[in-house]
Design a protein around this motif. Structure first.
Motif, PDB file in Angstrom:
ATOM      1  N   THR A   1     -10.453  -4.290  -0.395  1.00  0.00           N
ATOM      2  CA  THR A   1      -9.009  -4.489  -0.574  1.00  0.00           C
ATOM      3  C   THR A   1      -8.625  -4.602  -2.044  1.00  0.00           C
ATOM      4  O   THR A   1      -7.680  -3.945  -2.505  1.00  0.00           O
ATOM      5  N   ASP A   2      -9.323  -5.432  -2.810  1.00  0.00           N
ATOM      6  CA  ASP A   2      -9.014  -5.555  -4.239  1.00  0.00           C
ATOM      7  C   ASP A   2      -9.230  -4.232  -4.962  1.00  0.00           C
ATOM      8  O   ASP A   2      -8.436  -3.837  -5.823  1.00  0.00           O
ATOM      9  N   GLY A   3     -10.325  -3.547  -4.620  1.00  0.00           N
ATOM     10  CA  GLY A   3     -10.624  -2.269  -5.266  1.00  0.00           C
ATOM     11  C   GLY A   3      -9.588  -1.212  -4.948  1.00  0.00           C
ATOM     12  O   GLY A   3      -9.216  -0.405  -5.812  1.00  0.00           O
ATOM     13  N   LEU A   4      -9.101  -1.207  -3.714  1.00  0.00           N
ATOM     14  CA  LEU A   4      -8.044  -0.257  -3.346  1.00  0.00           C
ATOM     15  C   LEU A   4      -6.797  -0.513  -4.168  1.00  0.00           C
ATOM     16  O   LEU A   4      -6.200   0.422  -4.720  1.00  0.00           O
ATOM     17  N   GLN A   5      -6.408  -1.770  -4.279  1.00  0.00           N
ATOM     18  CA  GLN A   5      -5.195  -2.098  -5.035  1.00  0.00           C
ATOM     19  C   GLN A   5      -5.359  -1.711  -6.501  1.00  0.00           C
ATOM     20  O   GLN A   5      -4.453  -1.126  -7.103  1.00  0.00           O
ATOM     21  N   ARG A   6      -6.514  -2.014  -7.092  1.00  0.00           N
ATOM     22  CA  ARG A   6      -6.746  -1.656  -8.498  1.00  0.00           C
ATOM     23  C   ARG A   6      -6.760  -0.146  -8.701  1.00  0.00           C
ATOM     24  O   ARG A   6      -6.246   0.368  -9.703  1.00  0.00           O
ATOM     25  N   SER A   7      -7.358   0.572  -7.758  1.00  0.00           N
ATOM     26  CA  SER A   7      -7.517   2.019  -7.934  1.00  0.00           C
ATOM     27  C   SER A   7      -6.187   2.759  -7.873  1.00  0.00           C
ATOM     28  O   SER A   7      -6.067   3.862  -8.407  1.00  0.00           O
ATOM     29  N   LEU A   8      -5.193   2.163  -7.235  1.00  0.00           N
ATOM     30  CA  LEU A   8      -3.871   2.781  -7.180  1.00  0.00           C
ATOM     31  C   LEU A   8      -3.074   2.343  -8.404  1.00  0.00           C
ATOM     32  O   LEU A   8      -2.063   1.645  -8.325  1.00  0.00           O
ATOM     33  N   ALA A   9      -3.546   2.778  -9.551  1.00  0.00           N
ATOM     34  CA  ALA A   9      -2.978   2.326 -10.824  1.00  0.00           C
ATOM     35  C   ALA A   9      -1.531   2.783 -10.978  1.00  0.00           C
ATOM     36  O   ALA A   9      -1.185   3.930 -10.677  1.00  0.00           O
ATOM     37  N   VAL A  10      -0.690   1.865 -11.456  1.00  0.00           N
ATOM     38  CA  VAL A  10       0.722   2.172 -11.699  1.00  0.00           C
ATOM     39  C   VAL A  10       1.100   1.801 -13.135  1.00  0.00           C
ATOM     40  O   VAL A  10       2.269   1.538 -13.432  1.00  0.00           O
ATOM     41  N   ASP A  11       0.113   1.811 -14.023  1.00  0.00           N
ATOM     42  CA  ASP A  11       0.343   1.404 -15.413  1.00  0.00           C
ATOM     43  C   ASP A  11       1.394   2.264 -16.108  1.00  0.00           C
ATOM     44  O   ASP A  11       2.104   1.773 -17.004  1.00  0.00           O
ATOM     45  N   ASP A  12       1.498   3.524 -15.720  1.00  0.00           N
ATOM     46  CA  ASP A  12       2.441   4.418 -16.385  1.00  0.00           C
ATOM     47  C   ASP A  12       3.822   4.430 -15.730  1.00  0.00           C
ATOM     48  O   ASP A  12       4.697   5.203 -16.129  1.00  0.00           O
ATOM     49  N   ALA A  13       4.008   3.592 -14.738  1.00  0.00           N
ATOM     50  CA  ALA A  13       5.329   3.457 -14.118  1.00  0.00           C
ATOM     51  C   ALA A  13       6.103   2.341 -14.808  1.00  0.00           C
ATOM     52  O   ALA A  13       5.529   1.472 -15.462  1.00  0.00           O
TER      53      ALA A  13
ATOM     54  N   LEU B   1       2.248   5.733  -3.313  1.00  0.00           N
ATOM     55  CA  LEU B   1       3.190   6.806  -3.618  1.00  0.00           C
ATOM     56  C   LEU B   1       3.554   6.806  -5.101  1.00  0.00           C
ATOM     57  O   LEU B   1       3.661   7.871  -5.730  1.00  0.00           O
ATOM     58  N   THR B   2       3.727   5.631  -5.681  1.00  0.00           N
ATOM     59  CA  THR B   2       3.977   5.549  -7.124  1.00  0.00           C
ATOM     60  C   THR B   2       2.811   6.150  -7.897  1.00  0.00           C
ATOM     61  O   THR B   2       2.996   6.937  -8.843  1.00  0.00           O
ATOM     62  N   HIS B   3       1.607   5.798  -7.495  1.00  0.00           N
ATOM     63  CA  HIS B   3       0.389   6.307  -8.145  1.00  0.00           C
ATOM     64  C   HIS B   3       0.350   7.830  -8.114  1.00  0.00           C
ATOM     65  O   HIS B   3       0.065   8.478  -9.134  1.00  0.00           O
TER      66      HIS B   3
ATOM     67  N   GLY C   1      -9.146  13.308  -0.724  1.00  0.00           N
ATOM     68  CA  GLY C   1     -10.293  13.368  -1.620  1.00  0.00           C
ATOM     69  C   GLY C   1     -10.142  12.568  -2.893  1.00  0.00           C
ATOM     70  O   GLY C   1     -11.134  12.282  -3.568  1.00  0.00           O
ATOM     71  N   TRP C   2      -8.913  12.175  -3.260  1.00  0.00           N
ATOM     72  CA  TRP C   2      -8.709  11.481  -4.533  1.00  0.00           C
ATOM     73  C   TRP C   2      -8.960   9.975  -4.449  1.00  0.00           C
ATOM     74  O   TRP C   2      -8.896   9.283  -5.470  1.00  0.00           O
ATOM     75  N   VAL C   3      -9.235   9.448  -3.259  1.00  0.00           N
ATOM     76  CA  VAL C   3      -9.488   8.006  -3.148  1.00  0.00           C
ATOM     77  C   VAL C   3     -10.698   7.632  -3.987  1.00  0.00           C
ATOM     78  O   VAL C   3     -11.772   8.224  -3.880  1.00  0.00           O
ATOM     79  N   HIS C   4     -10.527   6.627  -4.851  1.00  0.00           N
ATOM     80  CA  HIS C   4     -11.569   6.246  -5.800  1.00  0.00           C
ATOM     81  C   HIS C   4     -12.691   5.479  -5.092  1.00  0.00           C
ATOM     82  O   HIS C   4     -12.429   4.686  -4.181  1.00  0.00           O
ATOM     83  N   PRO C   5     -13.959   5.697  -5.511  1.00  0.00           N
ATOM     84  CA  PRO C   5     -15.076   4.989  -4.874  1.00  0.00           C
ATOM     85  C   PRO C   5     -14.932   3.469  -4.898  1.00  0.00           C
ATOM     86  O   PRO C   5     -15.415   2.783  -3.982  1.00  0.00           O
ATOM     87  N   GLU C   6     -14.264   2.905  -5.915  1.00  0.00           N
ATOM     88  CA  GLU C   6     -14.134   1.452  -5.967  1.00  0.00           C
ATOM     89  C   GLU C   6     -13.242   0.914  -4.850  1.00  0.00           C
ATOM     90  O   GLU C   6     -13.233  -0.284  -4.575  1.00  0.00           O
ATOM     91  N   ALA C   7     -12.510   1.820  -4.183  1.00  0.00           N
ATOM     92  CA  ALA C   7     -11.648   1.398  -3.081  1.00  0.00           C
ATOM     93  C   ALA C   7     -12.411   1.240  -1.770  1.00  0.00           C
ATOM     94  O   ALA C   7     -11.863   0.750  -0.789  1.00  0.00           O
TER      95      ALA C   7
ATOM     96  N   PRO D   1       0.806  -1.236   0.000  1.00  0.00           N
ATOM     97  CA  PRO D   1       0.000   0.000   0.000  1.00  0.00           C
ATOM     98  C   PRO D   1       0.831   1.275   0.000  1.00  0.00           C
ATOM     99  O   PRO D   1       0.479   2.248  -0.665  1.00  0.00           O
ATOM    100  N   ALA D   2       1.955   1.286   0.723  1.00  0.00           N
ATOM    101  CA  ALA D   2       2.781   2.498   0.766  1.00  0.00           C
ATOM    102  C   ALA D   2       3.423   2.759  -0.587  1.00  0.00           C
ATOM    103  O   ALA D   2       3.336   3.867  -1.144  1.00  0.00           O
TER     104      ALA D   2
END
Length: 385
Positions: free
Chosen positions: A79-91, A11-13, A46-52, A6-7
């Motif tokens: 838990t799954d939604g939180l992990q998905r919402s912290l997208a790191v696709d551009d890293a 932070l990457t996101h 405020g940026w936490v996504h609703p799916e989280a 999570p950390a």
């Protein structure tokens, strides 16, 4: 970024969102997270996504010597939604283990060396296996959970002893409490939790306590379909996380509250502070650890020492006093990393309600922890010389 928990992932996101080119290193970067995470709703950025979000309650119940209603909104993450919402696709994601982590480079286990303007260590706590928080829980239909928690939407702490005991024995083993939160529309987690122990209550013992607690409710925890086992250290590698180089972010970097075990909301909130500091060319350590935050951290470490020294009966007295405080006083101690005045005021209010024995325990514990922190500081200065 070293570590994709999570950390590291949050932070990457946020660094990506701030336009910072980021490389994420982890031996298992896509491994699914399994713990149930939660936070006070007012802690969340405020940026936490609703799916989280799995569920949010307007208030939460507690019970020490008496039933208590805490009028402060509480959020349980999906838990799954939180992990998905912290997208790191551009890293740039590198599947590898870091063998050496320095301020401007990382050496991987295959010998590759990655250079960077900034390196942030987001791996979990190491070097301090004790004290720990432990818990054992079962997920049951919400209708079934009602027989154990009544009409409450959620229960933060029920310190009543399991049915087979009248109360926690002052000379007995460390006490535990029932934690109960919704994890889906029709599912509730019932968890027996040892807040902190050195050594902590074992998972096996907590499973037995939960079974006894639920006896007569129609819930047989021994045959539950989904179970949750929790065990993690309450301190990172150092009592002075602001001195870590490179910066440590997350549980090992002082963002886990050592008196409660909560840390995800602090990691999410601090991610923007660190990202903004890097973009501005500021020292992220100074941004994360101003003098007041350092002082609050020391007080929280002292609070951990107090919890370890209280006997079971004193522990219930302590939380009866704390949970009876108004939510703003609780929040000052639980949530704000830099509210020194609020933290001191809340600690003084709780101290004032304890009996003479409890006060002596608190004073003895705080003195010992202050001595330990001072000794660690002197050792570090001596080694530096």
């Amino acid at each position: 970024m070293v570590g994709a928990g999570p950390a590291g992932r949050s932070l990457t996101h946020r660094l990506i969102r701030h336009g910072v080119a980021t490389t994420l290193v982890d031996p298992h970067p896509t491994r699914s997270w399994t713990p149930t995470y939660a936070a006070w709703t007012d802690e969340l950025p405020g940026w936490v996504h609703p799916e989280a979000i799995a569920a949010t309650t307007a208030a939460i119940a507690a019970h020490a010597h008496r039933p208590i209603r805490i009028d402060r909104s509480y959020t349980v993450f999906h838990t799954d939604g939180l992990q998905r919402s912290l997208a790191v696709d551009d890293a740039t994601v590198i599947t590898a283990r870091a063998r050496e982590v320095a301020e401007h480079h990382v050496v991987l286990d295959d010998g590759r060396v990655l250079g960077a303007t900034h390196v942030i260590d987001c791996r979990g706590p190491t070097g301090r296996p004790r004290p720990r928080q432990t818990a054992f829980g079962v997920v049951v239909p919400t209708a079934a959970a009602r027989t154990a928690i009544g009409d409450a939407e959620a229960v933060l702490m029920d310190w009543r002893a399991p049915q087979s005991e009248d109360s926690w024995d002052a000379d007995g083993p460390a006490p535990s409490f029932l934690y109960a939160v919704p994890v889906a529309d029709d599912r509730t987690l019932l968890e027996e939790t040892c807040l902190v122990g050195d050594p902590a209550v074992t998972i096996a013992e907590l499973a037995q306590r939960l079974s006894r607690r639920l006896a007569g409710t129609g819930i047989d925890s021994r045959h539950a379909g989904h179970t949750e086992r929790v065990s993690f250290p309450m301190l990172g590698a150092t009592l002075r996380p602001w001195r870590c180089r490179p910066l440590r972010h997350g549980a090992a970097g002082g963002l886990l509250n050592p008196t409660t075990g909560y840390g995800v909301a602090a990691m999410l909130t601090a991610a923007d502070d660190v990202a903004a500091a890097i973009v501005a060319g500021s020292d992220a350590v100074s941004v994360m650890w101003p003098a007041r935050a350092r002082a609050v951290w020391r007080l929280r470490v002292a609070g951990l020492g107090v919890l370890l020294d209280l006997d079971p009966a004193q522990t219930v007295d302590f939380f009866d006093a704390f949970l009876s405080l108004p939510p703003p006083a609780q929040r000052a101690y639980l949530s704000d990393r830099a509210d020194l005045a609020g933290t001191l005021t809340t600690m003084a209010r709780v101290f004032g309600t304890l009996d003479a024995s409890g006060r002596r325990t608190v004073l003895r514990s705080v003195s010992r922890v202050d001595h330990a922190i001072g000794r660690a500081s002197r050792r570090r200065r001596s080694s530096a010389r």
